[in-house]
Design an enzyme around this catalytic site. Structure first.
Site, mmCIF file in Angstrom:
data_model
loop_
_atom_site.group_PDB
_atom_site.id
_atom_site.type_symbol
_atom_site.label_atom_id
_atom_site.label_comp_id
_atom_site.label_asym_id
_atom_site.label_seq_id
_atom_site.Cartn_x
_atom_site.Cartn_y
_atom_site.Cartn_z
ATOM 1 N N ASP A 1 0.862 -1.191 0.000
ATOM 2 C CA ASP A 1 0.000 0.000 0.000
ATOM 3 C C ASP A 1 0.894 1.235 0.000
ATOM 4 O OD1 ASP A 1 -1.779 -2.076 0.507
ATOM 5 O OD2 ASP A 1 -3.037 -0.879 1.843
ATOM 6 N N LYS B 1 -6.871 3.246 -3.368
ATOM 7 C CA LYS B 1 -7.296 3.233 -1.965
ATOM 8 C C LYS B 1 -7.496 4.671 -1.511
ATOM 9 C CE LYS B 1 -5.247 1.927 2.528
ATOM 10 N NZ LYS B 1 -4.150 1.188 3.194
ATOM 11 N N LYS C 1 -10.218 0.080 -2.525
ATOM 12 C CA LYS C 1 -10.118 -0.126 -1.069
ATOM 13 C C LYS C 1 -10.390 1.171 -0.322
ATOM 14 C CE LYS C 1 -6.880 -1.429 2.627
ATOM 15 N NZ LYS C 1 -5.540 -1.903 2.979
#
Lengths: 288, 296
Positions: free
Chosen positions: B133, B196, B232
C-alpha cells in the site's frame, strides 16, 4: 397582533442527550383521567432501545470516572432544576388524576429523593467499602464499583416519584441507564428528561424511552451489553421466567423491587445504590 | 508530459446518489450474506507507532479465526502492517491463504526521497509482503506535478515485482472530487492494481461520496482498457451498517464481478468486531456486547 395560539409540547424520547422521535415512526395515545386525548407519545422500538444502550455504554466510563462529590453536585442540580419547573410537573400530574395536594407532594418527594441520593454519592463507598482482616501480611480492602449499563422499567403507577426513585440511585453509583417510562403516564418522564438535560448530566447517562413494556421487555433482558435489569412491576409468571432466562445469558444482575408505595420507608435506602455495585477486593502486600 | 483530463464531477449528484443508495434496506438472510462478505474483504489493519510483535501475532490469529464461537466464519483477506512487521505476519499466516499487506513508501506522509521510498517497498516485498500500500506525493499532485506522481507510482510498481500495488490517494488532502477523480485516473494509468482512499491518519478518511467517485473512475477505466482495478476504502469505516452501504455502492457502480476480495477491500481495525457482533446478533437474536469479542 393576532391572538396568541397555545403551542403544545411534542413529547419525544431522550437518548444520548438529545430528544429524537422513535426511529420506527410509531406513536401511541396518552389520555388524561377524563379519557381525553392529551398527547401522542413515542412508541419505542427495539432499535431505539439498542441506540439508547449504545449511548449509555459510551457515556459510562466518563460518568463513572467523575468523582463522587461531582456526581453528588449534579444530582443536587437535578433537584434544583426540578424545583424551578415544579408547576409543569404538577400540571402534568393533575391532568392524570392527582389532586393539587397530591401532585405537590409527589414533586416534593421526588426532589427530596434526589437530594437524598445526592448526599449518598460520596458516602456509600465509606459505609459499604471495608478493610478486611486477613491472616497474611496483606492490606486487604474491598471497594464498590458501578455495575455498568442498567436497563430499568419505571413503575406504571407512580410516573414521577417512581421514575426518580429508579434513576437516582442507579446514576448516584456511577452507572448509566436506559429507562422505560410508565406506560400509561409517560409525559412527565419527558419533562423529567428536560430537567436532566439542563442539569449538567452528561448526555447518555440517563436515557428515557416511552412505549410498551410487552414489546421491549425481552430485549431489555436479552441485550448482552446491559449489565443489570431492574423491574418494578411484577410481570406475569411466564414473562418473569423468560426475563430471568434471558438475563442469565450474560449473567445480568436482576434487581426486582415490586414496590407499590414509593412514599414508603423501604422505597428509599442506600441499598438501592449497592444493588448496582460490584465489589472489588484488593490484596496489597505490606512490609513486615 | 502526461495529460490527465479533468473530469468534472457533480458534487450534489454524487452525494444524492450515495444518500439514495444508503436508504436501501438489507435484512435477514441477505444481511448475513453481506456481513460475511464484508468480513472476507477485510484488510485487518494495525498501523501504530506502538505496534509490537505480540500485537501483530494477535491480529494474525484474529485474521485466521475471527470469532472462536463461530468456527465457520470466512477468513479476512489480508493483514495490513508496517514493513518491519511483515516478517512476523508472514510467518504467522503461513499456509492460511491470508495475504500480508504492507504500507510502504514512507507511509503515511510519503515525504522521503524516492530512493528511500523504493528501498522501503523492496524491503517489504523481500520480507514477504503480498501486497504493498503506497502513498502518493500529495504536495506534488496538488502543485500540478502529475508527471512526477505518475513516475513515482510506476517506479514503486516496478519495485513491487509480483506484489500487488494499492495506491493510497489520501483523498482527505485532495480537497475536491475533481482531484480525487484525476488522482484515480493517474494512479490506474501508472499501474495501480488497487486504488485506496486514505491512510487513516488524516481526517476525513474514507467517505462514501469519494468512494463513489473512485468507483466510477474504475468503471470508466474498465470500459476504456478492459482492465479491472480494485478499490479499497480505508479509515473511518467502523460499523457493519456502513460496510453494507459500501457493498451496495460497489454492486451498483461496478457490478457483482467486483464483489469479492480480489477487487474490493475494507481497510479497517474496529470494523471487524462490529461485523462479528452483527453476525452473532443475527444468529442468536440478542444484541451483542463488545465485552465478548477479542480486541485484536
Amino acid at each position: 397582533m393576532s391572538e396568541h395560539l397555545e403551542i403544545l409540547k411534542t413529547y419525544k424520547m431522550y437518548i444520548g442527550g438529545a430528544f429524537p422521535r422513535t426511529e420506527s415512526g410509531r406513536f401511541y395515545k396518552v389520555f388524561n383521567n377524563e379519557d381525553e386525548l392529551i398527547a401522542n407519545a413515542c412508541l419505542a422500538s427495539r432499535k431505539d432501545f439498542r441506540n439508547a444502550v449504545e449511548s449509555a455504554r459510551s457515556a459510562f466510563s466518563g460518568w463513572n470516572g467523575r468523582n463522587a462529590y461531582n456526581r453528588g453536585q449534579i444530582l443536587y442540580r437535578i433537584a434544583e432544576m426540578m424545583e424551578s419547573r415544579r408547576n409543569e410537573f404538577e400540571k402534568e400530574l393533575t391532568a392524570i388524576g392527582f389532586t393539587t395536594n397530591e401532585a405537590r407532594a409527589d414533586v416534593n418527594a421526588s426532589i427530596d429523593r434526589l437530594i437524598y441520593y445526592a448526599g449518598w454519592t460520596d458516602k456509600y463507598q465509606q459505609v459499604f467499602g471495608s478493610v478486611n482482616p486477613v491472616a497474611s501480611s496483606h492490606f486487604n480492602f474491598s471497594l464498590m464499583d458501578a455495575t455498568g449499563v442498567v436497563a430499568a422499567f419505571a413503575p406504571d403507577a407512580s410516573p414521577l416519584l417512581g421514575l426518580v426513585s429508579v434513576v437516582a440511585p442507579i446514576i448516584a453509583g456511577g452507572n448509566t441507564c436506559v429507562v422505560l417510562a410508565s406506560e400509561p403516564y409517560p409525559l412527565v418522564s419527558i419533562t423529567f428528561a428536560e430537567v436532566l438535560n439542563s442539569s449538567d448530566v452528561p448526555g447518555g447517562v440517563v436515557n428515557i424511552l416511552t412505549g410498551k413494556k410487552e414489546e421491549l421487555a425481552e430485549h431489555f433482558a436479552g441485550h448482552m451489553d446491559v449489565n443489570a435489569l431492574m423491574i418494578t412491576d411484577k410481570p406475569s409468571s411466564e414473562l418473569h421466567k423468560k426475563l430471568d432466562e434471558l438475563a442469565s445469558e450474560n449473567v445480568k444482575r436482576m434487581v426486582k423491587k415490586f414496590i407499590t408505595d414509593w412514599y414508603a420507608k423501604d422505597a428509599q435506602d442506600p441499598y438501592f445504590i449497592t444493588d448496582f455495585q460490584e465489589t472489588k477486593t484488593t490484596w496489597h502486600p505490606v512490609g513486615f | 508530459m502526461i495529460d490527465i483530463p479533468t473530469i468534472p464531477i457533480d458534487q450534489v449528484a454524487v452525494e444524492e446518489r450515495v444518500k439514495r443508495l444508503n436508504s436501501r434496506s438489507i435484512k435477514k438472510g441477505s444481511k448475513v450474506q453481506a456481513l460475511k462478505m464484508a468480513l472476507s474483504m477485510m484488510d485487518l489493519t494495525t498501523l501504530e507507532g506502538k505496534d509490537s510483535k505480540g500485537k501483530v501475532i494477535q491480529l494474525c490469529n484474529k485474521a485466521k479465526q475471527p470469532h472462536a464461537q463461530i468456527p465457520d466464519l470466512p477468513k479476512v483477506a489480508a493483514v495490513c502492517v508496517y514493513p518491519t512487521m511483515v516478517g512476523i505476519a508472514k510467518k504467522e499466516l503461513q499456509g492460511s491463504g491470508i495475504h500480508v499487506a504492507s504500507v510502504a513508501t514512507a507511509f503515511p506522509s510519503g515525504m522521503a526521497p524516492l530512493s528511500v521510498r523504493i528501498a522501503d517497498t523492496k524491503f517489504a516485498v523481500e520480507e514477504g509482503a503480498d501486497e504493498v500500500d503506497m502513498v502518493i506525493s500529495r504536495g506534488a499532485f496538488l502543485s500540478g506535478e502529475y508527471q512526477q506522481v505518475f513516475d513515482e507510482i510506476a517506479a514503486i510498481k516496478e519495485a513491487c515485482g509480483e506484489a500487488h500495488l494499492k495506491v493510497i490517494l489520501e483523498t482527505g488532502e485532495l480537497h475536491t472530487y475533481e482531484n480525487v477523480r484525476k488522482a484515480s485516473d493517474l494512479a490506474m494509468d501508472a499501474g495501480a492494481d488497487f486504488i485506496k482512499t486514505s491512510t487513516g491518519k488524516i481526517s476525513p478518511a474514507a467517505t462514501q461520496p469519494v468512494t463513489l467517485v473512485m468507483l466510477e473512475a474504475i468503471r470508466d477505466y474498465f470500459y476504456k482498457t478492459g482492465k479491472m482495478i480494485g478499490m479499497k476504502p480505508a479509515g473511518g469505516i467502523r460499523t457493519a451498517k456502513q460496510a453494507i452501504q459500501y457493498l451496495i455502492l460497489v454492486k451498483e457502480t461496478l457490478g457483482a464481478d467486483w464483489l469479492n476480495n480480489q477487487y474490493f477491500r475494507f481497510g479497517a481495525s474496529s470494523l471487524a468486531n462490529d461485523v462479528l457482533r452483527q453476525i452473532v446478533k443475527q444468529e442468536t437474536g440478542l444484541y451483542q456486547s463488545g465485552d465478548y469479542f477479542s480486541l485484536d
